[in-house]
Scaffold this motif. Structure first.
Motif, PDB file in Angstrom:
ATOM      1  N   THR A 256      -5.250  -3.251  -4.937  1.00 21.06           N
ATOM      2  CA  THR A 256      -6.480  -2.567  -4.524  1.00 21.06           C
ATOM      3  C   THR A 256      -6.238  -1.279  -3.752  1.00 21.06           C
ATOM      4  N   GLY A 257      -5.031  -1.121  -3.212  1.00 20.72           N
ATOM      5  CA  GLY A 257      -4.749   0.038  -2.376  1.00 20.72           C
ATOM      6  C   GLY A 257      -5.214  -0.107  -0.941  1.00 20.72           C
ATOM      7  N   ARG A 258      -5.822  -1.231  -0.592  1.00 20.14           N
ATOM      8  CA  ARG A 258      -6.351  -1.444   0.758  1.00 20.14           C
ATOM      9  C   ARG A 258      -5.212  -1.543   1.767  1.00 20.14           C
ATOM     10  N   ILE A 259      -5.382  -0.889   2.910  1.00 17.45           N
ATOM     11  CA  ILE A 259      -4.396  -0.908   3.985  1.00 17.45           C
ATOM     12  C   ILE A 259      -4.842  -1.883   5.066  1.00 17.45           C
ATOM     13  N   GLU A 260      -3.939  -2.747   5.493  1.00 18.37           N
ATOM     14  CA  GLU A 260      -4.194  -3.680   6.597  1.00 18.37           C
ATOM     15  C   GLU A 260      -3.147  -3.453   7.669  1.00 18.37           C
TER      16      GLU A 260
ATOM     17  N   SER B  36       1.787  -7.072  -1.924  1.00 17.67           N
ATOM     18  CA  SER B  36       1.660  -6.109  -0.828  1.00 17.67           C
ATOM     19  C   SER B  36       3.025  -5.540  -0.467  1.00 17.67           C
TER      20      SER B  36
ATOM     21  N   ASP C 162       1.728  -1.406   8.941  1.00 19.87           N
ATOM     22  CA  ASP C 162       0.679  -1.212   7.941  1.00 19.87           C
ATOM     23  C   ASP C 162       1.177  -1.753   6.620  1.00 19.87           C
TER      24      ASP C 162
ATOM     25  N   ARG D 274       0.083  -2.353   2.458  1.00 20.92           N
ATOM     26  CA  ARG D 274      -0.836  -1.892   1.413  1.00 20.92           C
ATOM     27  C   ARG D 274      -0.866  -2.899   0.276  1.00 20.92           C
ATOM     28  N   ASN D 275      -2.079  -3.296  -0.122  1.00 20.09           N
ATOM     29  CA  ASN D 275      -2.245  -4.164  -1.275  1.00 20.09           C
ATOM     30  C   ASN D 275      -2.003  -3.340  -2.535  1.00 20.09           C
TER      31      ASN D 275
END
Length: 282
Positions: free
Chosen positions: A103-107, A82, A97, A99-100
Protein backbone atom coordinates in the motif's frame (compact mmCIF):
# COMPACT_ATOMS: atom_id res chain seq x y z
CA UNK A 1 25.56 8.77 11.63
CA UNK A 2 24.80 5.34 13.05
CA UNK A 3 22.97 5.90 16.32
CA UNK A 4 23.37 3.62 19.32
CA UNK A 5 20.90 0.78 19.69
CA UNK A 6 21.32 -0.89 16.26
CA UNK A 7 22.51 -4.49 16.51
CA UNK A 8 22.80 -7.81 14.73
CA UNK A 9 21.57 -11.07 16.27
CA UNK A 10 25.10 -12.14 17.17
CA UNK A 11 25.81 -8.84 18.92
CA UNK A 12 22.67 -9.15 21.04
CA UNK A 13 23.45 -12.73 22.03
CA UNK A 14 27.02 -11.85 22.99
CA UNK A 15 25.97 -8.81 24.99
CA UNK A 16 23.25 -10.61 26.93
CA UNK A 17 24.53 -14.18 27.35
CA UNK A 18 28.29 -13.64 27.57
CA UNK A 19 28.73 -10.15 28.99
CA UNK A 20 25.39 -9.71 30.79
CA UNK A 21 25.01 -6.16 29.52
CA UNK A 22 21.74 -4.23 29.24
CA UNK A 23 20.25 -3.73 25.79
CA UNK A 24 17.23 -1.43 25.84
CA UNK A 25 13.55 -1.37 26.76
CA UNK A 26 11.64 -1.55 23.44
CA UNK A 27 12.93 -3.30 20.31
CA UNK A 28 12.00 -3.80 16.67
CA UNK A 29 13.40 -6.91 14.97
CA UNK A 30 13.99 -6.78 11.22
CA UNK A 31 13.15 -10.28 10.04
CA UNK A 32 10.64 -12.89 11.17
CA UNK A 33 12.43 -16.19 10.71
CA UNK A 34 13.36 -18.72 13.38
CA UNK A 35 16.50 -16.88 14.46
CA UNK A 36 14.45 -13.68 14.73
CA UNK A 37 12.38 -15.37 17.43
CA UNK A 38 15.61 -16.47 19.10
CA UNK A 39 16.59 -12.78 19.16
CA UNK A 40 13.22 -11.96 20.74
CA UNK A 41 13.93 -14.54 23.46
CA UNK A 42 17.35 -13.04 24.12
CA UNK A 43 15.87 -9.55 24.32
CA UNK A 44 13.22 -10.80 26.74
CA UNK A 45 15.90 -12.24 29.01
CA UNK A 46 17.53 -8.79 29.04
CA UNK A 47 14.24 -7.13 30.00
CA UNK A 48 13.65 -5.65 26.54
CA UNK A 49 10.18 -5.93 25.00
CA UNK A 50 9.88 -6.72 21.28
CA UNK A 51 7.35 -4.34 19.76
CA UNK A 52 7.27 -5.98 16.32
CA UNK A 53 9.04 -8.29 13.89
CA UNK A 54 9.20 -6.85 10.37
CA UNK A 55 9.06 -9.24 7.38
CA UNK A 56 9.47 -8.32 3.73
CA UNK A 57 7.47 -11.42 2.81
CA UNK A 58 3.66 -11.89 2.72
CA UNK A 59 3.90 -13.67 6.07
CA UNK A 60 6.53 -14.44 8.68
CA UNK A 61 9.23 -16.85 7.52
CA UNK A 62 9.29 -19.05 10.65
CA UNK A 63 7.20 -22.19 10.98
CA UNK A 64 3.64 -21.44 12.18
CA UNK A 65 4.16 -23.49 15.36
CA UNK A 66 6.87 -20.98 16.32
CA UNK A 67 5.12 -17.84 15.08
CA UNK A 68 1.70 -18.21 16.74
CA UNK A 69 2.95 -19.13 20.24
CA UNK A 70 5.74 -16.56 19.88
CA UNK A 71 3.31 -13.69 19.32
CA UNK A 72 1.39 -14.69 22.44
CA UNK A 73 4.42 -15.38 24.62
CA UNK A 74 6.28 -12.15 23.78
CA UNK A 75 3.08 -10.08 23.38
CA UNK A 76 4.29 -8.86 20.01
CA UNK A 77 3.23 -8.88 16.35
CA UNK A 78 4.60 -9.78 12.95
CA UNK A 79 4.29 -7.02 10.35
CA UNK A 80 4.36 -8.68 6.89
CA UNK A 81 5.03 -7.20 3.44
CA UNK A 82 6.97 -4.33 5.01
CA UNK A 83 10.44 -2.83 5.05
CA UNK A 84 12.32 -0.44 7.30
CA UNK A 85 12.82 2.87 5.47
CA UNK A 86 14.23 4.99 8.32
CA UNK A 87 15.90 4.57 11.69
CA UNK A 88 15.31 7.72 13.73
CA UNK A 89 17.17 9.10 16.69
CA UNK A 90 19.95 11.40 17.81
CA UNK A 91 22.53 9.59 19.89
CA UNK A 92 20.17 6.68 20.50
CA UNK A 93 17.42 5.08 18.40
CA UNK A 94 14.01 6.58 19.16
CA UNK A 95 11.81 5.06 16.41
CA UNK A 96 11.75 3.31 13.04
CA UNK A 97 9.59 4.03 10.01
CA UNK A 98 8.30 0.99 8.15
CA UNK A 99 6.62 1.04 4.76
CA UNK A 100 3.99 -1.44 3.62
CA UNK A 101 5.19 -2.66 0.21
CA UNK A 102 1.62 -3.30 -0.95
CA UNK A 103 0.00 0.00 0.00
CA UNK A 104 2.93 2.35 0.51
CA UNK A 105 1.60 3.32 3.95
CA UNK A 106 4.24 4.46 6.45
CA UNK A 107 4.00 3.44 10.11
CA UNK A 108 6.25 4.75 12.88
CA UNK A 109 7.11 2.42 15.76
CA UNK A 110 8.70 3.91 18.87
CA UNK A 111 11.70 1.90 20.08
CA UNK A 112 15.21 2.29 21.43
CA UNK A 113 16.66 -0.91 19.93
CA UNK A 114 16.75 -2.32 16.38
CA UNK A 115 17.98 -5.86 15.67
CA UNK A 116 18.73 -7.05 12.14
CA UNK A 117 18.33 -10.81 11.68
CA UNK A 118 18.43 -13.33 8.85
CA UNK A 119 19.49 -13.08 5.19
CA UNK A 120 22.72 -14.80 6.14
CA UNK A 121 26.09 -14.70 4.43
CA UNK A 122 28.99 -17.01 5.33
CA UNK A 123 32.10 -16.00 7.29
CA UNK A 124 34.18 -16.44 4.15
CA UNK A 125 37.11 -14.11 4.79
CA UNK A 126 39.62 -16.94 5.27
CA UNK A 127 38.34 -18.75 2.18
CA UNK A 128 38.84 -15.61 0.10
CA UNK A 129 42.34 -15.05 1.50
CA UNK A 130 43.21 -18.63 0.50
CA UNK A 131 42.16 -17.82 -3.07
CA UNK A 132 39.38 -20.43 -3.15
CA UNK A 133 36.89 -20.25 -5.99
CA UNK A 134 33.79 -18.51 -4.57
CA UNK A 135 30.20 -18.95 -5.68
CA UNK A 136 28.89 -15.40 -6.26
CA UNK A 137 25.33 -16.49 -5.49
CA UNK A 138 25.98 -16.90 -1.76
CA UNK A 139 29.64 -16.04 -1.13
CA UNK A 140 30.55 -19.64 -0.23
CA UNK A 141 33.43 -21.68 -1.65
CA UNK A 142 32.60 -23.83 -4.66
CA UNK A 143 32.46 -27.39 -3.29
CA UNK A 144 31.55 -30.84 -4.58
CA UNK A 145 29.56 -33.57 -2.82
CA UNK A 146 32.64 -34.47 -0.74
CA UNK A 147 33.03 -30.81 0.33
CA UNK A 148 36.29 -30.45 -1.60
CA UNK A 149 37.09 -26.90 -2.65
CA UNK A 150 39.07 -25.63 -5.64
CA UNK A 151 42.33 -25.86 -3.64
CA UNK A 152 43.74 -29.39 -3.10
CA UNK A 153 43.72 -30.34 0.56
CA UNK A 154 41.12 -27.75 1.61
CA UNK A 155 37.61 -28.90 2.54
CA UNK A 156 34.70 -26.66 3.54
CA UNK A 157 31.71 -27.74 5.62
CA UNK A 158 28.69 -26.41 7.48
CA UNK A 159 27.72 -22.77 7.62
CA UNK A 160 30.64 -21.79 5.40
CA UNK A 161 28.77 -23.56 2.58
CA UNK A 162 25.13 -22.88 3.40
CA UNK A 163 24.33 -20.39 6.15
CA UNK A 164 22.58 -20.78 8.44
CA UNK A 165 22.28 -24.35 9.79
CA UNK A 166 21.84 -25.74 13.29
CA UNK A 167 24.77 -27.37 15.05
CA UNK A 168 23.41 -30.92 14.72
CA UNK A 169 23.11 -30.65 10.92
CA UNK A 170 26.63 -29.22 10.69
CA UNK A 171 28.01 -32.02 12.87
CA UNK A 172 26.46 -34.67 10.62
CA UNK A 173 28.03 -32.97 7.63
CA UNK A 174 31.42 -33.09 9.36
CA UNK A 175 30.96 -36.80 9.92
CA UNK A 176 30.10 -37.21 6.23
CA UNK A 177 33.28 -35.52 5.03
CA UNK A 178 35.65 -37.20 7.52
CA UNK A 179 36.12 -40.34 5.40
CA UNK A 180 37.00 -38.24 2.35
CA UNK A 181 39.56 -36.30 4.36
CA UNK A 182 41.10 -39.59 5.51
CA UNK A 183 41.24 -40.79 1.90
CA UNK A 184 43.05 -37.64 0.84
CA UNK A 185 45.54 -37.94 3.70
CA UNK A 186 46.09 -41.53 2.55
CA UNK A 187 47.12 -40.39 -0.92
CA UNK A 188 43.87 -40.18 -2.89
CA UNK A 189 44.02 -37.86 -5.91
CA UNK A 190 42.21 -34.50 -5.89
CA UNK A 191 39.62 -34.62 -8.71
CA UNK A 192 39.24 -32.02 -11.44
CA UNK A 193 36.23 -30.01 -12.48
CA UNK A 194 32.71 -31.42 -12.59
CA UNK A 195 29.31 -30.08 -13.63
CA UNK A 196 28.50 -26.74 -12.01
CA UNK A 197 25.11 -26.56 -10.32
CA UNK A 198 23.18 -23.34 -10.86
CA UNK A 199 19.68 -22.26 -9.90
CA UNK A 200 16.85 -20.18 -11.32
CA UNK A 201 14.70 -17.76 -9.29
CA UNK A 202 13.00 -18.02 -6.87
CA UNK A 203 15.91 -20.24 -5.78
CA UNK A 204 18.85 -18.08 -4.71
CA UNK A 205 21.67 -20.62 -4.32
CA UNK A 206 22.42 -24.33 -3.95
CA UNK A 207 25.06 -26.31 -2.04
CA UNK A 208 27.11 -28.22 -3.08
CA UNK A 209 27.83 -26.24 -6.22
CA UNK A 210 29.60 -28.94 -8.22
CA UNK A 211 28.60 -32.50 -9.05
CA UNK A 212 30.44 -35.57 -10.30
CA UNK A 213 28.45 -38.82 -10.61
CA UNK A 214 31.39 -40.83 -9.23
CA UNK A 215 31.68 -38.78 -6.04
CA UNK A 216 28.72 -40.36 -4.28
CA UNK A 217 25.93 -38.48 -2.55
CA UNK A 218 26.32 -35.23 -0.58
CA UNK A 219 25.76 -35.11 3.18
CA UNK A 220 22.42 -36.62 4.26
CA UNK A 221 21.65 -37.24 0.54
CA UNK A 222 20.41 -33.68 0.26
CA UNK A 223 21.08 -30.55 -1.75
CA UNK A 224 20.66 -27.46 0.43
CA UNK A 225 19.01 -24.42 -1.21
CA UNK A 226 17.74 -20.97 -0.27
CA UNK A 227 14.48 -19.71 -1.75
CA UNK A 228 12.78 -16.30 -1.91
CA UNK A 229 9.13 -17.37 -2.21
CA UNK A 230 6.61 -19.52 -0.34
CA UNK A 231 5.77 -22.63 -2.39
CA UNK A 232 3.36 -25.12 -0.84
CA UNK A 233 3.90 -28.07 -3.19
CA UNK A 234 7.25 -27.53 -4.93
CA UNK A 235 8.19 -29.37 -8.12
CA UNK A 236 11.93 -29.50 -8.80
CA UNK A 237 13.19 -29.68 -12.38
CA UNK A 238 16.82 -30.41 -13.33
CA UNK A 239 18.14 -29.63 -16.82
CA UNK A 240 21.50 -29.99 -18.53
CA UNK A 241 22.41 -29.02 -22.07
CA UNK A 242 18.79 -28.29 -22.97
CA UNK A 243 17.66 -31.73 -21.78
CA UNK A 244 15.45 -32.41 -18.77
CA UNK A 245 17.23 -34.80 -16.40
CA UNK A 246 14.49 -35.13 -13.78
CA UNK A 247 11.26 -33.63 -12.51
CA UNK A 248 10.31 -34.36 -8.90
CA UNK A 249 7.39 -33.29 -6.72
CA UNK A 250 8.38 -32.89 -3.08
CA UNK A 251 6.21 -33.70 -0.07
CA UNK A 252 7.30 -30.65 1.91
CA UNK A 253 6.90 -26.93 1.36
CA UNK A 254 9.54 -24.31 0.59
CA UNK A 255 9.78 -20.98 2.40
CA UNK A 256 12.19 -18.04 2.72
CA UNK A 257 14.35 -17.77 5.79
CA UNK A 258 15.08 -21.47 6.19
CA UNK A 259 16.94 -24.19 4.33
CA UNK A 260 15.08 -25.86 1.48
CA UNK A 261 16.37 -29.40 1.02
CA UNK A 262 16.13 -31.37 -2.23
CA UNK A 263 16.94 -35.10 -2.48
CA UNK A 264 20.23 -35.48 -4.33
CA UNK A 265 18.74 -38.27 -6.45
CA UNK A 266 17.35 -35.54 -8.72
CA UNK A 267 20.92 -35.29 -10.09
CA UNK A 268 21.12 -38.94 -11.12
CA UNK A 269 21.61 -38.85 -14.86
CA UNK A 270 23.80 -35.75 -14.89
CA UNK A 271 26.90 -36.00 -17.11
CA UNK A 272 29.93 -34.29 -15.56
CA UNK A 273 31.23 -33.44 -19.04
CA UNK A 274 28.00 -32.00 -20.49
CA UNK A 275 28.17 -28.51 -18.98
CA UNK A 276 26.27 -26.62 -16.32
CA UNK A 277 23.24 -28.07 -14.57
CA UNK A 278 20.22 -25.84 -13.88
CA UNK A 279 17.88 -26.50 -10.96
CA UNK A 280 14.48 -24.83 -10.97
CA UNK A 281 11.40 -25.04 -8.75
CA UNK A 282 7.76 -24.19 -9.43
Amino acid sequence: DRVAGVYTTGQIQNMVHLHHQPVGERAVIVGAELVSWSAALTLSEAGCRTEALISQYPKGEAYPFFTHPGKLWFRTRVVPASEVVAVKGRGRVSAVDIRNTRTGRIETIACDTVVFTGDWIPDHELARLLGLQIDPANGSPVVDAAMRTSKPGVFAVGNLNHPVETADVVALEGRHVADRIAEYLGGAAWPGDGARLRVEPPLRWVSPTMYRPGDGEPARNRLVCWIDEFITAPVVTVRQGGKQISRTRLAWSAAPGRAFRIPSKVLHGVDARAGDVTIAVD
